[in-house]
Design a protein around this motif. Structure first.
Motif: not given
Length: 290
Positions: A168-181, A186-190
């Motif tokens: 079992t894995w409990y979520i503790t955080g989320v980060k992401f990045k979005v790239y263009d072609r 384009l942006f990143e966020k926690e």
């Protein structure tokens, strides 16, 4: 007793899984695997049976983390729901799938207690006695006594990687990045804890029977599916939704003690101000084991 809910129709996104770069050497491999983690408490009890002679129950599974999953037969009626409105931020593997509680509930999920070898108290449901790989007895709390002909599901072999992930894995955080072609960021966020609780499930249970379930913060099951390794050396697995096997994704995992990062990369053309522009999304979900 908690109910399993049927997954929503796939999210309205163009999501084409990407492959992952290969490891470049010992330093890269160490980044994928740090520290050690003991096996879950019920590792030796984990098993899944497919039921052959019951029109209501399709499968019974005990997970290494101490959960049981009772899935209904494929003849069971259900009412699929409309796809939920998408958040600006998503990880397809961890994001919530349920838009409404109005669709039909159809299975059961909970924790089990081992009474003795081969006998288990499925808390809130009944008592399971495993007589052999082809026979089990299930006495429900309502008094119904079921003698079931079963076929034991083939499990993944025990290995350092399988033993580490299947728990079992409990979520503790989320980060992401979005790239263009052109691969520009384009942006990143926690994400904040509030946003995580709004848009993501609380935890996911992975099993060696090649199944997984995602559980919402209220204890209800949000999703159920199948997974398999796409590349064990790179620690990349492929998952698919049980209600739509063609809707799949790739996730890369890396471990550090009792922590795991799930990295999912895909293309999408419905991202807020970037709508109609194909972008590459990289979501990194941090999780801690039970």
């Amino acid at each position: 007793m908690k109910k399993i809910k049927y997954w929503a129709i796939a999210l309205a996104a163009v999501a084409l899984p990407l492959g992952f770069a290969s490891c470049g050497g010992d330093d890269d491999e160490n980044e994928l695997w740090k520290g050690e983690l003991p096996n879950p408490e019920f590792e030796s009890d984990a098993v899944m049976f497919n039921v052959n002679n019951n029109s209501d129950i399709e499968s019974i599974e005990l997970t290494a983390s101490g959960n049981y999953i009772i899935m209904p037969s494929s003849n069971a009626a259900y009412q699929p729901q409309m796809a939920p409105a998408r958040s600006e931020v998503t990880s397809r593997f961890f994001s919530k799938r349920s838009a409404t509680r109005s669709y039909e509930e159809y299975g059961v999920f909970g924790e089990y207690r081992k009474i003795k070898d081969g006998v288990y108290d499925l808390i809130g449901y009944g008592t399971l006695t495993i007589e052999s790989d082809s026979k089990v007895n299930l006495v429900l709390d309502n008094g119904q006594d079921l003698n079931l002909d079963v076929t034991r599901e083939k499990e993944m072999p025990s290995s350092s990687l399988n033993d580490r992930l299947c728990r079992t894995w409990y979520i503790t955080g989320v980060k992401f990045k979005v790239y263009d072609r052109k691969d520009n960021v384009l942006f990143e966020k926690e994400l904040s804890d509030v946003t995580i609780k709004e848009d993501f499930v609380e935890y996911i249970v992975m099993s060696k029977a090649s199944t997984y379930i995602s559980v919402d913060w209220d204890g209800d099951i949000d999703g159920y599916g199948r997974w398999k390794w796409d590349d064990e050396d790179l620690q990349v697995f492929r998952y698919s939704f049980i209600d739509d096997p063609d809707d799949t994704g790739l996730v890369k995992v890396s471990f550090d003690g009792d922590k795991c990062q799930f990295i999912e990369t895909y293309y999408d053309d419905e991202w807020g101000e970037y709508e109609d522009e194909l972008v590459r999304v990289e979501a990194t979900i941090s999780a801690r084991s039970k």
